[in-house]
Structure formats: structure tokens, C-alpha cells
Design an enzyme around this catalytic site. Structure first.
Site, PDB file in Angstrom:
ATOM      1  N   GLN A   1      45.912  31.730  38.437  1.00 14.06           N
ATOM      2  CA  GLN A   1      44.584  31.235  38.810  1.00 14.06           C
ATOM      3  C   GLN A   1      43.767  30.916  37.571  1.00 14.06           C
ATOM      4  OE1 GLN A   1      43.200  33.468  42.097  1.00 14.06           O
ATOM      5  NE2 GLN A   1      41.197  32.533  42.168  1.00 14.06           N
TER       6      GLN A   1
ATOM      7  N   SER B   1      50.622  36.379  37.057  1.00 13.59           N
ATOM      8  CA  SER B   1      49.990  36.853  38.289  1.00 13.59           C
ATOM      9  C   SER B   1      50.544  36.103  39.499  1.00 13.59           C
ATOM     10  CB  SER B   1      48.469  36.745  38.164  1.00 13.59           C
ATOM     11  OG  SER B   1      47.817  37.385  39.239  1.00 13.59           O
TER      12      SER B   1
ATOM     13  N   ARG C   1      47.589  37.163  50.241  1.00 16.21           N
ATOM     14  CA  ARG C   1      47.230  37.828  48.979  1.00 16.21           C
ATOM     15  C   ARG C   1      45.808  37.474  48.557  1.00 16.21           C
ATOM     16  NH1 ARG C   1      47.800  36.697  43.289  1.00 16.21           N
ATOM     17  NH2 ARG C   1      48.643  38.462  42.055  1.00 16.21           N
TER      18      ARG C   1
ATOM     19  N   HIS D   1      43.618  42.828  39.523  1.00 11.74           N
ATOM     20  CA  HIS D   1      44.511  43.635  38.693  1.00 11.74           C
ATOM     21  C   HIS D   1      43.850  44.936  38.211  1.00 11.74           C
ATOM     22  CE1 HIS D   1      47.654  40.674  38.822  1.00 11.74           C
ATOM     23  NE2 HIS D   1      46.750  39.746  38.552  1.00 11.74           N
TER      24      HIS D   1
ATOM     25  N   GLN E   1      51.986  44.579  41.226  1.00 10.07           N
ATOM     26  CA  GLN E   1      51.212  43.803  40.248  1.00 10.07           C
ATOM     27  C   GLN E   1      49.798  43.499  40.709  1.00 10.07           C
ATOM     28  OE1 GLN E   1      50.419  40.048  41.089  1.00 10.07           O
ATOM     29  NE2 GLN E   1      52.341  39.216  40.293  1.00 10.07           N
TER      30      GLN E   1
END
Length: 317
Positions: free
Chosen positions: A10, A94, A119, A207, A256
């Protein structure tokens, strides 16, 4: 003399990305149609026409970036290219791990799109708006940033979360967590000598441990899709150790969500294990820029337009 394919995360999105791939390669256009069908909406129109603020939303940006990466892969494959035998490893920043794994056949494009929509929504919903934050810390040693995060988490009380979310290399670290803790940590980093400590315009503290509810959602979502052994090993963000084992790959994907993106270590691992060229597959050139700052001995090539596909085919042989 090995090659690795990397897939952007992203922040690489831009209105219009992938349009010339779709115009030049019917196989690339079919990827966008697959994603539209999987999501039950015309995401490709948003990708190509905007508005930018809608494309930037996490739930849209994640499947959109995957679509562009897979369109580039299908364009390469339409000219006879195959990952197997030509590419030693894949890796993604990511959400880019989902693109890498779809490219390598671990999941279908449709399932990757649906997983990334889940997600994106789960990550957005994990923390109420305004309660989380992220900041980029430039030019400070990792140990000093970690120490600042620890002090800030303790100093703001109530079990506040503040941790390193991205180690992007080139002296760039991103911290994530509770808003007050991240703001304090950024201030402490500046006092310790950071060149810059910049609060980021993001919608959630990605994260970090605050994403735990999203990780649990992804655990369930990943359990419900068909998975295959990828044709090329992936180097996961969480472990920086290559694997082709489907159950382990799924486990690393939900881990992750709350773990650090170890991109500096990933590029360093490539350099130490015979990779001489990194191809950045999809939108933008962010990963290529990071790689040059981490290891100048590794050549980088971006593959996100029709012209770049043709150039990559010539260099890949």
C-alpha cells in the site's frame, strides 16, 4: 545469478495504474475482470478513473494493487514466460505477499482479491478511527527507535502499544500503535537525533499488536480457501526464510498483520543468497528505490507498464 520477483504494498497505488497493460494484453485485462467478478463490483473502473481518495481506502487499495501485479504477471506469461525455472524467489511488501503468492499459484486471483478485501476491512475495523497512528522515522538507529517506542508505550499508560511496523531500509523505519504513544515516540526520536519524524496520513495502526482482531479474522479467512504449493518459494515478511509449505505460508500471512515488515532484511537476504536482480512487479517503483538504498550491488527493474513488460521479457530471456 538468480532473479527474485517482488510485489509492492500500500502506498504504490495511483489512479490509472495497469490501464495500458489491460489495453495491450487481453490476458492482463482478464485479471481485472476476475477481480471485479470476485468482489462483485467494478473495481477496475475505480483503479483507472478514480477518484483517488476512494482508491486509497485500504479495502480498495489492497485488491487493486494485487490486480495490477497479476496483470503484469499474466502479460509476461502471455509471451511464454514462466516463473518456474526463471525466478528463484518471490516476496511482497505487506499486502504484496498476497500478490506474490497468487503469482506463484498458492491461491487463485479471485481468492486473493477476496482475501485482500477481507484484510483491508478487518484492518480498518480493528481500531476505532483516531485512536491509532503511524510515523516514519528517518535517520535513527533501530535500537534507538525501539527504545523510544518502549518509553512512549510505558509513558502513555494503559498498556499502550508502540512498535516498529516497517523496517524499510535506507535509514527508514515506520512505527505504529496508539496515537498518543506514537506521537510521544516520534518526539523522543527527534530528540535522539532523527533527521525526520513524520506522522503519516494512514487510516489505522498497521502491523502492530492493535491489529490482533484483524489477524484472527485472516486466520479464519485463509483456512477457508484452496491453497497449493507455490511454484517458487516465498520469503515471508515475518521470518525472512524461504518456504513453499502451504500451511506455514498461511500462518505467516495472518501473523504478518501484527508483525514487522522486515524489508531491509529481505533485500539483504537476497543479496547474501545469490540474487543479483530484483524485478518489482506491479504499480510504482517504491521497492526498487528501497532496494537501491539497501544493496547497490543488486540490480532493480520495474515491471508495471506494457513497455516495461517488453523490456523485462528481453532481459529475462
Amino acid at each position: 545469478m538468480a532473479v527474485a520477483f517482488t510485489f509492492p504494498g500500500q502506498g504504490s497505488q495511483a489512479v490509472g495504474m495497469g490501464k495500458d497493460l489491460a489495453d495491450a494484453f487481453p490476458e492482463a485485462r482478464r485479471v481485472f475482470q476476475e477481480v471485479d467478478d470476485a468482489l462483485g463490483e467494478n473495481l477496475s473502473k475505480l483503479i483507472w478513473e478514480g477518484p483517488e481518495e476512494a482508491l486509497t481506502l485500504t479495502a480498495n487499495a489492497q485488491p487493486a494493487l494485487m490486480a495490477v501485479s497479476l496483470a503484469a504477471i499474466r502479460a509476461l506469461e502471455s509471451r511464454g514466460f514462466s516463473l518456474k525455472g526463471k525466478v528463484a524467489y518471490v516476496a511482497g511488501h505487506s499486502l504484496g505477499e498476497y500478490s506474490a503468492l497468487a503469482a506463484a499459484g498458492f491461491v487463485s486471483v479471485a481468492d486473493a482479491a477476496r482475501l485482500l478485501r477481507i484484510r483491508g476491512n478487518a484492518m480498518q475495523a480493528a481500531v476505532p478511527a483516531g485512536e491509532g497512528a503511524m510515523a516514519a522515522i528517518i535517520g535513527l538507529e533501530q535500537a534507538d527507535v525501539e527504545a523510544a517506542c518502549a518509553v512512549a508505550a510505558q509513558g502513555t499508560g494503559n498498556g499502550s502499544v508502540c512498535q516498529i511496523a516497517n523496517d524499510n531500509g535506507g535509514g527508514q523505519l515506520v512505527i505504529s500503535g496508539a496515537k498518543a504513544a506514537v506521537e510521544l515516540a516520534a518526539k523522543l526520536c527527534t530528540e535522539k537525533g532523527a533527521k525526520r519524524a513524520l506522522m503519516l496520513q494512514v487510516s489505522a495502526p498497521f502491523h502492530s499488536a492493535l491489529m490482533t482482531p484483524a489477524a484472527e479474522i485472516m486466520r479464519e479467512a485463509l483456512a477457508g480457501v484452496a491453497k497449493a504449493t507455490p511454484v517458487v518459494p516465498i520469503v515471508p515478511n515475518v521470518t525472512v526464510t524461504p518456504t513453499s509449505e502451504p500451511d506455514e505460508i498461511a500462518r505467516r500471512l495472518f501473523e504478518q498483520v501484527v508483525a514487522r515488515v522486515r524489508w531491509r532484511e529481505t533485500v539483504e537476504w537476497f543479496g547474501a543468497n545469490g540474487v543479483t536482480t530484483l524485478y518489482e512487479i506491479g504499480a510504482g517503483k517504491v521497492l526498487s528505490g528501497l532496494a537501491r538504498r539497501i544493496n547497490r550491488d543488486i540490480a532493480t527493474t520495474s515491471v508495471g507498464t506494457a513497455a516495461e513488460v517488453e523490456a523485462a521479457l528481453a532481459s529475462l530471456g
